[in-house]
Design a protein around this motif. Structure first.
Motif, mmCIF file in Angstrom:
data_model
loop_
_atom_site.group_PDB
_atom_site.id
_atom_site.type_symbol
_atom_site.label_atom_id
_atom_site.label_comp_id
_atom_site.label_asym_id
_atom_site.label_seq_id
_atom_site.Cartn_x
_atom_site.Cartn_y
_atom_site.Cartn_z
ATOM 1 N N LYS A 42 -35.947 -27.718 -0.160
ATOM 2 C CA LYS A 42 -35.043 -26.628 -0.691
ATOM 3 C C LYS A 42 -35.004 -26.476 -1.844
ATOM 4 O O LYS A 42 -35.225 -25.465 -2.468
ATOM 5 C CB LYS A 42 -33.436 -26.744 -0.073
ATOM 6 N N ALA A 43 -34.896 -27.755 -2.654
ATOM 7 C CA ALA A 43 -34.989 -27.393 -4.314
ATOM 8 C C ALA A 43 -36.406 -27.140 -4.683
ATOM 9 O O ALA A 43 -36.625 -26.494 -5.613
ATOM 10 C CB ALA A 43 -34.558 -28.878 -4.791
ATOM 11 N N ASN A 44 -37.419 -27.605 -4.116
ATOM 12 C CA ASN A 44 -38.892 -27.424 -4.393
ATOM 13 C C ASN A 44 -39.316 -25.937 -4.179
ATOM 14 O O ASN A 44 -39.847 -25.081 -5.008
ATOM 15 C CB ASN A 44 -39.937 -28.154 -3.606
ATOM 16 N N LEU A 45 -38.673 -25.397 -3.068
ATOM 17 C CA LEU A 45 -38.858 -23.851 -2.772
ATOM 18 C C LEU A 45 -38.223 -23.084 -4.016
ATOM 19 O O LEU A 45 -38.842 -22.038 -4.264
ATOM 20 C CB LEU A 45 -38.431 -23.558 -1.347
ATOM 21 N N GLU A 46 -37.114 -23.417 -4.251
ATOM 22 C CA GLU A 46 -36.233 -22.705 -5.396
ATOM 23 C C GLU A 46 -37.052 -22.606 -6.472
ATOM 24 O O GLU A 46 -37.103 -21.820 -7.402
ATOM 25 C CB GLU A 46 -34.828 -23.252 -5.437
ATOM 26 N N PHE A 47 -37.555 -23.976 -6.824
ATOM 27 C CA PHE A 47 -38.507 -24.106 -8.062
ATOM 28 C C PHE A 47 -39.666 -23.248 -8.037
ATOM 29 O O PHE A 47 -40.009 -22.419 -9.116
ATOM 30 C CB PHE A 47 -38.836 -25.692 -8.108
ATOM 31 N N ILE A 48 -40.316 -23.192 -6.922
ATOM 32 C CA ILE A 48 -41.400 -22.062 -6.783
ATOM 33 C C ILE A 48 -41.127 -20.822 -7.009
ATOM 34 O O ILE A 48 -41.798 -20.045 -7.540
ATOM 35 C CB ILE A 48 -42.348 -22.616 -5.361
ATOM 36 N N GLN A 49 -40.005 -20.517 -6.324
ATOM 37 C CA GLN A 49 -39.502 -19.018 -6.531
ATOM 38 C C GLN A 49 -39.452 -18.757 -7.881
ATOM 39 O O GLN A 49 -39.407 -17.569 -8.357
ATOM 40 C CB GLN A 49 -38.211 -18.567 -5.379
ATOM 41 N N GLU A 50 -38.601 -19.326 -8.595
ATOM 42 C CA GLU A 50 -38.373 -19.484 -9.981
ATOM 43 C C GLU A 50 -39.391 -19.326 -10.798
ATOM 44 O O GLU A 50 -39.471 -18.592 -11.824
ATOM 45 C CB GLU A 50 -37.340 -20.198 -10.312
ATOM 46 N N TYR A 51 -40.178 -20.185 -10.676
ATOM 47 C CA TYR A 51 -41.343 -20.524 -11.642
ATOM 48 C C TYR A 51 -42.830 -20.095 -11.220
ATOM 49 O O TYR A 51 -43.712 -20.417 -11.990
ATOM 50 C CB TYR A 51 -41.268 -21.972 -12.213
ATOM 51 N N GLY A 52 -43.061 -19.390 -9.983
ATOM 52 C CA GLY A 52 -44.094 -19.287 -9.590
ATOM 53 C C GLY A 52 -44.744 -20.166 -8.513
ATOM 54 O O GLY A 52 -44.411 -21.328 -8.209
ATOM 55 N N ALA A 53 -45.686 -19.423 -7.630
ATOM 56 C CA ALA A 53 -46.092 -19.933 -6.399
ATOM 57 C C ALA A 53 -46.951 -21.270 -6.926
ATOM 58 O O ALA A 53 -47.186 -22.242 -5.988
ATOM 59 C CB ALA A 53 -46.864 -18.911 -5.731
ATOM 60 N N ALA A 54 -47.813 -21.103 -7.951
ATOM 61 C CA ALA A 54 -48.388 -22.198 -8.272
ATOM 62 C C ALA A 54 -47.592 -23.503 -8.648
ATOM 63 O O ALA A 54 -46.822 -23.298 -9.694
ATOM 64 C CB ALA A 54 -49.527 -22.107 -9.384
#
Length: 141
Positions: A42-54
Motif C-alpha cells: 500500500k505504501a509502495n503504491l502511494e510512493f509510485i503515485q506520488e513520485y512516478g510509475a518508474a
C-alpha cells in the motif's frame, strides 16, 4: 504416587489440549503474511503515485532516510531483517525445507514483512511433517 496435572494446566500443543498450538501459530503466521503483503505494498503504491510509475530505488532509499525517525526505522529493518534472513537460511537448510528459495525471493520482491511470517508458517508445517514421520511427495524431475 505420581500426580497428574489438573486439566487447566494441560498444554494446548499436546493431544489432550483443546486447541492445537501449531494450528494457532500457523493461522497467526498467515494473518501476518497478509498484513506483510498489504501494508508495505500500500505504501509502495502511494510512493509510485506520488513520485512516478518508474520505481526509483535511489529516491526511495533517500526518502527512507530523510530524518532521524525514518533512519531509525530503516536501520532497524535492515539489521533485524539481515539477522532473521541468516537464520531463515540456516533453519531452512537444517530442516531441509524445499520452499526456502520461494521465501528468499519473496523477501526481495514482495516484502520482508511477508517473507518472515511465510517462512514461520512453512517451518511450522515442516516441523509437523517431521514429527509425524511423513515426508512430502518427491517433486518430478
Amino acid at each position: 504416587m505420581p500426580m497428574t496435572p489438573p486439566p487447566e494446566s494441560v498444554s494446548a500443543g499436546t493431544p489432550e489440549g483443546r486447541f492445537n498450538g501449531s494450528v494457532f501459530r500457523q493461522i497467526t503466521y498467515l494473518v501476518l503474511c497478509v498484513a506483510g503483503l498489504i501494508l508495505p505494498w500500500k505504501a509502495n503504491l502511494e510512493f509510485i503515485q506520488e513520485y512516478g510509475a518508474a520505481f526509483d530505488i535511489t529516491l526511495f532509499i533517500s526518502l527512507a532516510n530523510v530524518n532521524a525517525a525514518a533512519r531509525s526505522l530503516s536501520s532497524d529493518l535492515l539489521v533485524g531483517s539481515s539477522a532473521v534472513l541468516i537464520w531463515i537460511v540456516h533453519e531452512g537448510r537444517r530442516l531441509k525445507m524445499r520452499s526456502l528459495p520461494l521465501v528468499l525471493l519473496s523477501a526481495v520482491t514482495i516484502a520482508f514483512a511477508f517473507a518472515a511470517p511465510l517462512f514461520l508458517f512453512l517451518r511450522e508445517r515442516r516441523l509437523q511433517q517431521l514429527a509425524s514421520g511423513e515426508e512430502p511427495a518427491q517433486q518430478a524431475t
